[in-house]
Design a protein around this motif. Structure first.
Motif, PDB file in Angstrom:
ATOM      1  N   THR A 122      11.467  -5.160  -1.418  1.00 42.19           N
ATOM      2  CA  THR A 122      12.027  -6.500  -1.223  1.00 42.19           C
ATOM      3  C   THR A 122      11.192  -7.284  -0.219  1.00 42.19           C
ATOM      4  N   TYR A 123      10.822  -6.602   0.859  1.00 36.09           N
ATOM      5  CA  TYR A 123      10.049  -7.283   1.894  1.00 36.09           C
ATOM      6  C   TYR A 123       8.614  -7.565   1.458  1.00 36.09           C
ATOM      7  N   SER A 124       7.983  -6.575   0.812  1.00 40.17           N
ATOM      8  CA  SER A 124       6.547  -6.677   0.536  1.00 40.17           C
ATOM      9  C   SER A 124       6.229  -7.490  -0.709  1.00 40.17           C
ATOM     10  N   CYS A 125       7.058  -7.338  -1.727  1.00 39.60           N
ATOM     11  CA  CYS A 125       6.717  -7.900  -3.032  1.00 39.60           C
ATOM     12  C   CYS A 125       7.193  -9.330  -3.197  1.00 39.60           C
ATOM     13  N   ARG A 126       7.802  -9.849  -2.138  1.00 34.86           N
ATOM     14  CA  ARG A 126       8.251 -11.229  -2.163  1.00 34.86           C
ATOM     15  C   ARG A 126       7.068 -12.167  -2.415  1.00 34.86           C
ATOM     16  N   ALA A 127       5.919 -11.814  -1.828  1.00 33.13           N
ATOM     17  CA  ALA A 127       4.765 -12.699  -1.913  1.00 33.13           C
ATOM     18  C   ALA A 127       3.789 -12.266  -2.995  1.00 33.13           C
ATOM     19  N   CYS A 128       4.304 -11.599  -4.023  1.00 34.11           N
ATOM     20  CA  CYS A 128       3.424 -11.066  -5.058  1.00 34.11           C
ATOM     21  C   CYS A 128       3.982 -11.452  -6.411  1.00 34.11           C
ATOM     22  N   SER A 129       3.091 -11.684  -7.359  1.00 34.60           N
ATOM     23  CA  SER A 129       3.543 -12.192  -8.645  1.00 34.60           C
ATOM     24  C   SER A 129       4.039 -11.112  -9.591  1.00 34.60           C
ATOM     25  N   SER A 130       3.675  -9.857  -9.316  1.00 34.65           N
ATOM     26  CA  SER A 130       3.990  -8.839 -10.310  1.00 34.65           C
ATOM     27  C   SER A 130       5.464  -8.471 -10.259  1.00 34.65           C
ATOM     28  N   ILE A 131       5.951  -8.009 -11.354  1.00 31.51           N
ATOM     29  CA  ILE A 131       7.334  -7.589 -11.439  1.00 31.51           C
ATOM     30  C   ILE A 131       7.474  -6.361 -10.541  1.00 31.51           C
ATOM     31  N   SER A 132       8.182  -6.538  -9.445  1.00 33.11           N
ATOM     32  CA  SER A 132       8.188  -5.505  -8.419  1.00 33.11           C
ATOM     33  C   SER A 132       8.950  -4.260  -8.881  1.00 33.11           C
ATOM     34  N   PRO A 133       8.665  -3.056  -8.401  1.00 36.52           N
ATOM     35  CA  PRO A 133       7.536  -2.872  -7.506  1.00 36.52           C
ATOM     36  C   PRO A 133       6.225  -2.782  -8.273  1.00 36.52           C
ATOM     37  N   CYS A 134       5.230  -3.222  -7.561  1.00 37.48           N
ATOM     38  CA  CYS A 134       3.859  -3.311  -8.021  1.00 37.48           C
ATOM     39  C   CYS A 134       3.340  -1.932  -8.444  1.00 37.48           C
ATOM     40  N   PHE A 154       0.838  -1.205   0.000  1.00 35.43           N
ATOM     41  CA  PHE A 154       0.000   0.000   0.000  1.00 35.43           C
ATOM     42  C   PHE A 154       0.871   1.253   0.000  1.00 35.43           C
ATOM     43  N   LEU A 155       1.898   1.252   0.799  1.00 35.03           N
ATOM     44  CA  LEU A 155       2.810   2.399   0.859  1.00 35.03           C
ATOM     45  C   LEU A 155       3.526   2.597  -0.473  1.00 35.03           C
ATOM     46  N   LEU A 156       3.949   1.509  -1.078  1.00 36.68           N
ATOM     47  CA  LEU A 156       4.632   1.610  -2.373  1.00 36.68           C
ATOM     48  C   LEU A 156       3.722   2.230  -3.425  1.00 36.68           C
ATOM     49  N   LYS A 157       2.454   1.833  -3.395  1.00 39.56           N
ATOM     50  CA  LYS A 157       1.507   2.397  -4.355  1.00 39.56           C
ATOM     51  C   LYS A 157       1.309   3.880  -4.097  1.00 39.56           C
ATOM     52  N   LEU A 158       1.222   4.259  -2.841  1.00 42.12           N
ATOM     53  CA  LEU A 158       1.110   5.683  -2.494  1.00 42.12           C
ATOM     54  C   LEU A 158       2.291   6.446  -3.060  1.00 42.12           C
ATOM     55  N   HIS A 159       3.465   5.886  -2.888  1.00 48.38           N
ATOM     56  CA  HIS A 159       4.667   6.553  -3.355  1.00 48.38           C
ATOM     57  C   HIS A 159       4.662   6.676  -4.871  1.00 48.38           C
ATOM     58  N   ALA A 160       4.239   5.621  -5.533  1.00 49.24           N
ATOM     59  CA  ALA A 160       4.231   5.612  -6.999  1.00 49.24           C
ATOM     60  C   ALA A 160       3.301   6.692  -7.557  1.00 49.24           C
ATOM     61  N   LYS A 184      -5.882   5.751   9.809  1.00 50.94           N
ATOM     62  CA  LYS A 184      -5.327   4.402   9.863  1.00 50.94           C
ATOM     63  C   LYS A 184      -6.435   3.351   9.943  1.00 50.94           C
ATOM     64  N   THR A 185      -7.493   3.693  10.650  1.00 48.83           N
ATOM     65  CA  THR A 185      -8.628   2.771  10.756  1.00 48.83           C
ATOM     66  C   THR A 185      -9.190   2.451   9.368  1.00 48.83           C
ATOM     67  N   LEU A 186      -9.290   3.500   8.548  1.00 45.37           N
ATOM     68  CA  LEU A 186      -9.832   3.319   7.202  1.00 45.37           C
ATOM     69  C   LEU A 186      -8.854   2.553   6.310  1.00 45.37           C
ATOM     70  N   ILE A 187      -7.585   2.834   6.455  1.00 47.36           N
ATOM     71  CA  ILE A 187      -6.589   2.081   5.692  1.00 47.36           C
ATOM     72  C   ILE A 187      -6.683   0.604   6.059  1.00 47.36           C
ATOM     73  N   ALA A 188      -6.812   0.359   7.364  1.00 50.24           N
ATOM     74  CA  ALA A 188      -6.941  -1.024   7.826  1.00 50.24           C
ATOM     75  C   ALA A 188      -8.099  -1.712   7.116  1.00 50.24           C
ATOM     76  N   ALA A 189      -9.251  -1.051   7.113  1.00 58.41           N
ATOM     77  CA  ALA A 189     -10.434  -1.638   6.471  1.00 58.41           C
ATOM     78  C   ALA A 189     -10.186  -1.842   4.982  1.00 58.41           C
ATOM     79  N   ARG A 190      -9.545  -0.870   4.358  1.00 57.12           N
ATOM     80  CA  ARG A 190      -9.225  -0.948   2.941  1.00 57.12           C
ATOM     81  C   ARG A 190      -8.351  -2.162   2.628  1.00 57.12           C
ATOM     82  N   LEU A 191      -7.490  -2.503   3.574  1.00 58.38           N
ATOM     83  CA  LEU A 191      -6.582  -3.625   3.370  1.00 58.38           C
ATOM     84  C   LEU A 191      -7.134  -4.926   3.948  1.00 58.38           C
TER      85      LEU A 191
END
Lengths: 242, 242
Positions: free
Chosen positions: B228-240, B162-168, B183-190
């Motif tokens: 490195t930490y987040s995209c390990r478990a994701c199929s897309s060519i990092s960063p997402c 989520f943070l990476l997408k914000l940055h992008a 943060k409560t809303l981010i939690a729900a979003r995720l």
DNA sequence: CGGACAATTGAGAGACTTCAACAGTCGTGG
DNA sequence: CCACGACTGTTGAAGTCTCTCAATTGTCCG
């Protein structure tokens, strides 16, 4: 069935598929001339994620699983499709790259249509574009519900929901449901491990009155009981149709 | 900013939004004449799921959350949108019924366009249909990734993603990220509880070298470490990118 | 300053996963 | 025809992740 790639055979098949139903004879001919029927063996890969896309496909028979693989070697099953479903169409836009991998989980038959032919039709034939748009839109809603289910439903509820959908797609109205493919694959399709599936099915059996599981067939007393249990944690007006 | 509903103001706004970019002047005028700008207060509901649909909307500013509610009273957040995003468009097909509820989670401004006007444009203007199709197709891929993330990523990884997408989506390239809403809303979003979010963010902080959290701002040393930490478990060519 | 609400923290429960062992089924080859 | 191996499916025990409930701190605004 007939393995021929003749234009007429393909045309006949295409005509039965909702998205092509409204196509004029000319359009169907155009597709048929460039398309071909591809028989697939169990486990055969059709294309891989991130590969340059050449064709899109329509399922004639069998089950096609769409999935992605992560760096860790984990697999996420996105969907498992059967007759009439379209796949590989996500590559139509952007960089003409498949956004998932596709594999036959069965003996399958699919029609392969060159992307360029399909794209040309989309660009020039407004009626066809509209029916494609409508089908994409439906797929999006289905995906939406999928996401909701993953968040809100427990494993037993997800299985119940899966069974209800199977029943909804059946021709007859019997309360006997036959699982369409391996339990292991269903588990993956529902985002859980085989062990969890086995246990969750056991729990579902206990929770739903009159439910009997014999190998890959499931007998129910009242569909309603299953819906009451499964759809409690779902927003759609039960039973879920997607 | 200006709260007027004048045709010219709306036209100006629409022109800046990708999906309307390729519209001719006539088309833009047609939309502008029937559309209006709606300012919204925090918490204000725009429409409810299963309601007959009248308009579709484009976000001008603020954050709009799309959600559904279950029989149990649980809420599933489907997406949280900001500037340029379209919503309510799922009602264009089928029974003209909204398939989710929409609420302002902020002070927001949106443009409301009557469904009938949009639909007419879709039916008659092929170029517009194509650009709509392309945007729907992109939304579908995004949703697809969303589903994958829910299956494969742990809570801390989902936050990282989520943070990476914000940055992008940021204009500048600083390694300071500001959380866009509660943060409560981010939690729900995720798809997690606020408590889990808090703990997961704590864990992420520990795992990613040089990450500092101060209220709603997050400082990073190297974006790469987070990926490195987040995209390990994701199929897309990092960063997402989705 | 006090109230409302967001955010954090702790403890315990629940859901799902992992690892391991075992039963059942199917097809093949001796 | 039976034995074997491969594979699917089930079951048990332990571990991990997330949730729930409850208490506490922090923050913003009137």
């Amino acid at each position: 069935m007939n393995y021929s790639c003749s234009t007429d055979t393909i045309k006949q098949y295409l005509q039965t598929i909702p998205i092509f139903k409204e196509c004029s004879n000319d359009v169907l001919s155009s597709f048929s001339q460039h398309a071909c029927i591809k028989p697939l063996k169990k486990g055969q890969v059709i294309f891989l994620s991130d590969e340059p896309a050449t064709h899109l496909y329509v399922v004639l028979s069998g089950w096609i699983s769409l999935f992605r693989e992560t760096e860790d070697g984990e697999q996420a099953i996105i969907d498992i499709l059967t007759t009439d479903a379209l796949f590989g169409d996500t590559a139509l836009f952007d960089q003409q790259i498949y956004s998932y991998s596709a594999e036959a989980s069965d003996e399958c038959k699919v029609i392969a249509i060159p992307l360029s032919v399909f794209k040309k039709e989309i660009e020039t034939n407004h009626a066809f574009t509209l029916s494609f748009l409508s089908s994409i839109s439906a797929a999006r809603k289905k995906q939406d519900m999928e996401l909701e289910h993953r968040i809100l439903q427990t494993a037993p509820q997800r299985i119940g929901c899966f069974l209800l959908k199977l029943h909804a797609n059946k021709k007859d109205d019997k309360t006997v449901i036959t699982l369409p493919y391996d339990k292991t694959l269903i588990a993956a399709r529902l985002g859980m491990k085989p062990e969890t599936f086995s246990r969750a099915l056991g729990k579902l059996k206990k929770e739903v009155d009159g439910m009997v599981v014999k190998g890959s067939t499931i007998e129910l007393n009242e569909l309603k009981d299953l819906a009451t249990y499964s759809c409690r944690a779902c927003s759609s007006i039960s039973p879920c149709k997607t």
